[in-house]
Scaffold this active site. Sequence first.
Site, PDB file in Angstrom:
ATOM      1  N   ALA A  34       7.969  -0.953   3.313  1.00 27.74           N
ATOM      2  CA  ALA A  34       8.643   0.011   2.441  1.00 27.74           C
ATOM      3  C   ALA A  34      10.149   0.072   2.670  1.00 27.74           C
ATOM      4  O   ALA A  34      10.892   0.522   1.797  1.00 27.74           O
ATOM      5  CB  ALA A  34       8.039   1.395   2.644  1.00 27.74           C
ATOM      6  N   ALA A  93       0.225  -1.261   0.050  1.00 29.96           N
ATOM      7  CA  ALA A  93      -0.919  -1.209  -0.869  1.00 29.96           C
ATOM      8  C   ALA A  93      -0.616  -0.374  -2.113  1.00 29.96           C
ATOM      9  O   ALA A  93       0.507   0.069  -2.329  1.00 29.96           O
ATOM     10  CB  ALA A  93      -2.126  -0.625  -0.142  1.00 29.96           C
ATOM     11  N   ASP A 153      -0.758  -5.240   4.201  1.00 28.54           N
ATOM     12  CA  ASP A 153      -0.095  -5.479   5.481  1.00 28.54           C
ATOM     13  C   ASP A 153      -0.917  -4.980   6.668  1.00 28.54           C
ATOM     14  O   ASP A 153      -0.949  -5.625   7.713  1.00 28.54           O
ATOM     15  CB  ASP A 153       1.329  -4.899   5.500  1.00 28.54           C
ATOM     16  CG  ASP A 153       1.419  -3.461   5.027  1.00 28.54           C
ATOM     17  OD1 ASP A 153       0.382  -2.794   4.843  1.00 28.54           O
ATOM     18  OD2 ASP A 153       2.564  -2.991   4.811  1.00 28.54           O
ATOM     19  N   THR A 154      -1.615  -3.844   6.508  1.00 25.49           N
ATOM     20  CA  THR A 154      -2.448  -3.367   7.613  1.00 25.49           C
ATOM     21  C   THR A 154      -3.639  -4.291   7.816  1.00 25.49           C
ATOM     22  O   THR A 154      -4.086  -4.500   8.947  1.00 25.49           O
ATOM     23  CB  THR A 154      -2.925  -1.933   7.354  1.00 25.49           C
ATOM     24  OG1 THR A 154      -1.809  -1.126   6.991  1.00 25.49           O
ATOM     25  CG2 THR A 154      -3.579  -1.345   8.594  1.00 25.49           C
ATOM     26  N   THR A 208       6.105   2.497   8.798  1.00 28.24           N
ATOM     27  CA  THR A 208       6.420   3.590   7.880  1.00 28.24           C
ATOM     28  C   THR A 208       5.238   4.538   7.781  1.00 28.24           C
ATOM     29  O   THR A 208       5.391   5.760   7.735  1.00 28.24           O
ATOM     30  CB  THR A 208       6.779   3.029   6.491  1.00 28.24           C
ATOM     31  OG1 THR A 208       7.923   2.179   6.625  1.00 28.24           O
ATOM     32  CG2 THR A 208       7.096   4.150   5.517  1.00 28.24           C
ATOM     33  N   ASN A 267      -4.865   7.285   6.917  1.00 28.85           N
ATOM     34  CA  ASN A 267      -3.417   7.154   6.724  1.00 28.85           C
ATOM     35  C   ASN A 267      -2.727   8.407   7.251  1.00 28.85           C
ATOM     36  O   ASN A 267      -3.052   9.515   6.829  1.00 28.85           O
ATOM     37  CB  ASN A 267      -3.084   7.006   5.237  1.00 28.85           C
ATOM     38  CG  ASN A 267      -3.289   5.596   4.732  1.00 28.85           C
ATOM     39  OD1 ASN A 267      -3.818   4.756   5.430  1.00 28.85           O
ATOM     40  ND2 ASN A 267      -2.878   5.353   3.514  1.00 28.85           N
TER      41      ASN A 267
END
Length: 473
Positions: A12, A80, A238-239, A259, A296
């Site tokens: 991000a 995402a 990415d995760t 982030t 999250n």
Amino acid sequence: MNKYSIAVDIGASSGRLMLGHRENGQLQLSELYRFENQIVQKGNHFCWELDRLFDEIKTGLKKCRELGIQPDSIGIDTWAVDFVLLDENDQPLTEAVSYRDPRTDGMMEEVFELISKERLYLETGIQFQKFNTIYQLYSLKKNHPDILAKAKSFLMIPDYLNFLLTGKKSNEYTNATSTQLVNAFTKKWDYELLDILGINKDMFHEIQMPKTILGNLKEELVTELGFDMNVILPATHDTGSAVISVPEEESTIYISSGTWSLMGTENHFPICVTKALDYNFTNEGGIDYRFRFLKNIMGLWMIQEVKRNYNHEYSFARLVELAEEAGDFRAIVNVNDDRFLKPDNMIQEIMNYCIETGQSVPSTPGEVAKCVYDSLAASYKETIGEIESIFEKSFDKINVIGGGCQNEMLNQLVADVTNKEVLAGPIEATAIGNIVAQLMALGEITDLEEARSVIKQSFEVKKYEPIKSVANS
């Protein structure tokens, strides 16, 4: 001869191209190029600059030519939920609107009027967040039905960048699951759900798995760059790539720290039980049809915004030093409160929260930073309690991966607050996971077990033991 793979990892706030290859059994990683990423306002919306990001990717690839390196493959991972809709001529119908845009306000509640919250969770297993793709699409259906009617192709951000590289359209599994539109058990688009919502199912593409070789570069790109290579799908979430770097240990909870803080465990099946719904955990897809059972948490976005609000007067390292100097000051905010998603001023929002809840109000940069770190640690402890309640067992270790694992103060604070051993590393977990997925596709690494063994041998992990007991509130 070494095979070189390039991981394009875009978050991000920044992106980078990392070059990886195996040498003497170990994985070697180096940075080719780094660039900034940020949300910009275009008209009434907060958007991503995808054309600029693609130009940055090409600039980074040209570094290979300067270094005399012929890469064998490239893989892209990003955040995402966000997406691009293409028309019949493969042109974007709108800007790439960010998940932090307020267009989804109230949409989740309206979707619940069409399909119950319980059914939505039991079918998709995905955490309820107001910015999920499902609510972004429903916002378009309600407010701009003409745009949705013209859409012939749905591509998530890495899917779209791959389309620009190859001219081929596909939806990759790990990112697709974050839409809350993929059935957790069939692992395919949930067409019945799309029909209920009145969203055209024909614009979605066949879901492809990580390690899929999508194809070669378009001819004009080969001419521009001076070389060709395979475009391979890593875990494009990415995760999803980052978690590949976590050793598969039943006693370990991971935190992918950036982030966002993504905190959870890896499983071979989705956990769509009532308690997981109540605690709002998600079951996002992982490599080899594994599931990332996680929550999250707002993460280092808060300290990034604090730094920006201070006009970047203090580096992240200096903010940590100031937080340590703040001594016994303590105030806890709920980092997952929507008010911290995109406030006009993060510092003022933190102060307002403390005033409203009758706590000490941070007034110095050190106190503000300490409030953020204490609040993150408190949220981690609460989340661990929820995970242990769902699994009905204790976990011994916390493995922090990603850039946030370099924050030694926060690592020690988490160890103290949770009374658990904290392992910090690898730092470049996302890029590493991206690279090894490509190397598996190329036959350089056999499987995930070997990949994790190579990662463990190649990268340092630092340990933090609990030193003192810290109250949670």
